[in-house]
Design a protein around this motif. Structure first.
Motif, PDB file in Angstrom:
ATOM      1  N   GLN A 152       0.822  -1.208   0.000  1.00 34.20           N
ATOM      2  CA  GLN A 152       0.000   0.000   0.000  1.00 34.20           C
ATOM      3  C   GLN A 152       0.855   1.255   0.000  1.00 34.20           C
ATOM      4  O   GLN A 152       0.409   2.327  -0.431  1.00 34.20           O
ATOM      5  CB  GLN A 152      -0.930  -0.006   1.215  1.00 34.20           C
ATOM      6  N   ALA A 178       0.701   3.502  -2.938  1.00 39.54           N
ATOM      7  CA  ALA A 178      -0.554   4.156  -3.317  1.00 39.54           C
ATOM      8  C   ALA A 178      -0.739   5.498  -2.616  1.00 39.54           C
ATOM      9  O   ALA A 178      -1.840   6.049  -2.621  1.00 39.54           O
ATOM     10  CB  ALA A 178      -1.736   3.237  -2.999  1.00 39.54           C
ATOM     11  N   VAL A 238      -2.559   8.728  -4.123  1.00 38.93           N
ATOM     12  CA  VAL A 238      -4.009   8.853  -4.230  1.00 38.93           C
ATOM     13  C   VAL A 238      -4.547   9.922  -3.283  1.00 38.93           C
ATOM     14  O   VAL A 238      -5.459  10.667  -3.625  1.00 38.93           O
ATOM     15  CB  VAL A 238      -4.691   7.492  -3.963  1.00 38.93           C
ATOM     16  N   ALA A 277      -0.391  -1.544  -4.587  1.00 37.89           N
ATOM     17  CA  ALA A 277      -1.115  -0.347  -5.016  1.00 37.89           C
ATOM     18  C   ALA A 277      -2.182  -0.668  -6.046  1.00 37.89           C
ATOM     19  O   ALA A 277      -3.123   0.108  -6.218  1.00 37.89           O
ATOM     20  CB  ALA A 277      -0.140   0.687  -5.583  1.00 37.89           C
ATOM     21  N   SER A 280      -4.905   1.398  -4.528  1.00 32.98           N
ATOM     22  CA  SER A 280      -5.237   2.642  -5.213  1.00 32.98           C
ATOM     23  C   SER A 280      -6.732   2.765  -5.519  1.00 32.98           C
ATOM     24  O   SER A 280      -7.377   3.730  -5.089  1.00 32.98           O
ATOM     25  CB  SER A 280      -4.404   2.773  -6.495  1.00 32.98           C
ATOM     26  N   ARG A 325      -9.508   5.074  -3.418  1.00 31.09           N
ATOM     27  CA  ARG A 325     -10.327   6.048  -4.132  1.00 31.09           C
ATOM     28  C   ARG A 325     -11.806   5.834  -3.837  1.00 31.09           C
ATOM     29  O   ARG A 325     -12.549   6.794  -3.584  1.00 31.09           O
ATOM     30  CB  ARG A 325     -10.057   5.924  -5.639  1.00 31.09           C
ATOM     31  N   GLY A 367       0.374   9.885 -10.095  1.00 37.24           N
ATOM     32  CA  GLY A 367      -0.913  10.459 -10.458  1.00 37.24           C
ATOM     33  C   GLY A 367      -0.826  11.870 -11.011  1.00 37.24           C
ATOM     34  O   GLY A 367      -1.265  12.142 -12.142  1.00 37.24           O
ATOM     35  N   ALA A 412      -5.702   8.165 -11.588  1.00 33.64           N
ATOM     36  CA  ALA A 412      -5.742   7.097 -10.584  1.00 33.64           C
ATOM     37  C   ALA A 412      -5.576   5.738 -11.259  1.00 33.64           C
ATOM     38  O   ALA A 412      -4.908   4.845 -10.734  1.00 33.64           O
ATOM     39  CB  ALA A 412      -7.052   7.151  -9.811  1.00 33.64           C
ATOM     40  N   VAL A 431      -1.940   5.107 -11.934  1.00 33.60           N
ATOM     41  CA  VAL A 431      -1.244   4.626 -10.738  1.00 33.60           C
ATOM     42  C   VAL A 431      -1.432   3.118 -10.608  1.00 33.60           C
ATOM     43  O   VAL A 431      -0.492   2.367 -10.327  1.00 33.60           O
ATOM     44  CB  VAL A 431      -1.765   5.339  -9.474  1.00 33.60           C
ATOM     45  N   GLY A 432      -2.663   2.662 -10.828  1.00 28.67           N
ATOM     46  CA  GLY A 432      -2.923   1.230 -10.759  1.00 28.67           C
ATOM     47  C   GLY A 432      -2.202   0.461 -11.849  1.00 28.67           C
ATOM     48  O   GLY A 432      -1.706  -0.652 -11.613  1.00 28.67           O
ATOM     49  N   SER A 438       1.335   0.029 -10.961  1.00 29.10           N
ATOM     50  CA  SER A 438       1.422  -1.013  -9.949  1.00 29.10           C
ATOM     51  C   SER A 438       1.406  -2.391 -10.589  1.00 29.10           C
ATOM     52  O   SER A 438       2.130  -3.304 -10.159  1.00 29.10           O
ATOM     53  CB  SER A 438       0.261  -0.876  -8.961  1.00 29.10           C
TER      54      SER A 438
END
Length: 455
Positions: free
Chosen positions: A35, A38, A41, A160, A164, A168, A269, A290, A293-294, A297
């Motif tokens: 995590q 992440a 976020v 993440a 992520s 969110r 992000g 977002a 970001v994922g 990951s």
């Protein structure tokens, strides 16, 4: 005793135990502590809530990574001694407590409590949790150490991917208003994550096992491994390892690889939005950012498994030549052409992050090759101080350049170029360090055990 089930003697696997049950236990821990990737976020929410700079909020992540390295270095020998179950339980307690203390700091407007909670206390959980299953997996998979460590450490990179979108959704649930989530919503998020992660990590605690002394997988021939140039048949203690040039060269390699990758991850992000910004308008939505970001990951996770597994076939040293050499080219292209097309930006960033992840998962096997299996967990812990240093250097380089260039929400691709070219130089240093690595000198090897004579 109430916690006697944590003792090492209760974790020895019975005859016929299936070693493929161990990776899920390791993943349960690494997916939770992953995590840490992440944080972007809710980074903007914390900037607004505390009314501070990006650098001030970035320090939270830096403290956590520093403590990861410190805890893994200091506690590495303890982890080897007490076994993975007790270590994983300890990591779960620290990680969950870090979220709860951090939530208190957000709710009361005390930034120092977030530093203490998520940064210091949670960082200890990060360090212990990160190394606790690694040496165990190497013992279960001596025939495929790169693949084994990749299976566990890919969970850290993939954390993440879950955290992520989950964060969110929870932020939207706790604060349905448009715009940046409130501090109260982030505090509730921290409490939720602390409880959920503790429960998931306990799955790993109860299911991890260590092989019985002398166990080896069917068909495994240790002599075939030892015939490889960079693979030793001897052992080096943790105390001796840190006195070898190989340790510090590999420390430099890891530091450079992590510094270059962490700068993108920590600012992922906002970065994609800024690269495609004209004036105050960007073509990349908050939802797409977002999602980016994922996606990173996902590549972080995939790179940890794919590249480390590949290293079992081509060797660790050539694998790092690829991480660092191709990484330099990718960074130059990102700086020069990254804002020309969204697809190109995503491809280059994903490639860089896959190398970043692969560097983490390949390094335990590299250590095994150089120093043997004895105390490899403790040596790995000491090497992770490179991650601590990079956790400060990477975000600091990015955030300092960006703070000097303008305000968040008004930055553009050109504002990132000085930092990106700096990363090219960092990778070049790591590239040279990797080329200098040679087998460890015999004077550092532990004496071979005396052969037993028949009674």
């Amino acid at each position: 005793m109430a916690f006697s089930f944590l003792d090492q003697r209760h974790t020895v696997a019975p005859p016929g135990y299936n070693r493929w049950l161990i990776p899920p236990a390791a993943l349960a821990v690494h997916l939770c502590i992953g995590q840490a990737y992440a944080t972007s976020v809710y980074k903007s929410a914390l900037v607004e809530h505390f009314d501070v700079s990006l650098t001030a909020i970035g320090i939270i992540f830096s403290i956590a990574i520093v403590m990861l390295g410190v805890a893994s270095a200091v506690m590495g020998t303890w982890v080897d001694r007490v076994g993975p179950r007790r270590a994983m339980f300890t990591a779960a307690c620290f990680w969950a407590a870090g979220f709860l203390v951090g939530a208190l700091g957000i709710a009361t407007g005390q930034l120092w409590l977030v530093y203490l909670g998520y940064g210091f206390i949670g960082g200890i959980g990060l360090g212990i949790g990160y190394i606790s299953p690694v040496s165990t997996l190497i013992k279960w998979f001596p025939d495929r150490p790169g693949m084994a460590t990749g299976m566990a450490i890919m969970g850290f990179g993939g954390g993440a991917l879950i955290a992520s979108p989950l964060s969110r959704e929870l932020l939207d649930l706790y604060d349905s208003s448009e715009g940046v989530p409130s501090g109260a919503a982030v505090a509730k998020l921290f409490v939720t994550l602390g409880i959920v992660y503790f429960l998931v990590m306990m799955f790993g605690v109860f299911n991890v096992r260590v092989p019985a002394p002398g166990w080896r997988p069917a068909g495994f021939d240790p002599a075939a491994e030892r015939s490889k140039t960079m693979v030793t048949s001897n052992s080096v203690s943790a105390g001796s390892a840190i006195r070898t040039p190989q340790f510090w060269l590999l420390w430099t390699v890891l530091f450079c690889n992590v510094t270059a990758g962490i700068g993108i991850l920590e600012h992922a992000g906002p970065m994609i939005s800024d690269f495609f910004r004209t004036g105050t308008t960007t073509t990349v939505s908050a939802t797409a950012a977002a999602g980016f970001v994922g996606l990173l990951s996902l590549f972080n996770m995939a790179g940890r498994f794919a590249w480390s597994s590949t290293s079992d076939y081509i060797g660790r040293k050539p694998t790092y030549v690829g991480y660092l050499g191709i990484g330099m080219v990718a960074y130059v292209l990102l700086a020069v052409l990254g804002d020309s097309a969204t697809a190109l930006f995503v491809v280059l960033a994903a490639l860089i992050i896959s190398f970043y992840g692969g560097g983490f998962s390949t390094v335990p096997a590299y250590l095994r090759d150089l120093f043997g299996t004895y105390q490899v967990g403790a040596i790995h812990g000491r090497l992770l101080t490179a991650w601590s240093a990079a956790g400060v250097a990477g975000p600091l380089i990015i955030n300092r350049f960006l703070d000097a260039r303008g305000e968040p929400g008004r930055l553009v691709a050109a504002d990132y170029r000085p930092a990106l070219f700096t990363m090219v130089g960092v990778l070049a240093i790591g590239f040279v360090a990797n080329l200098l690595i040679r087998p460890v000198a015999e004077r550092h090897h532990l004496p071979a055990p005396e052969p037993r004579t028949p009674d």
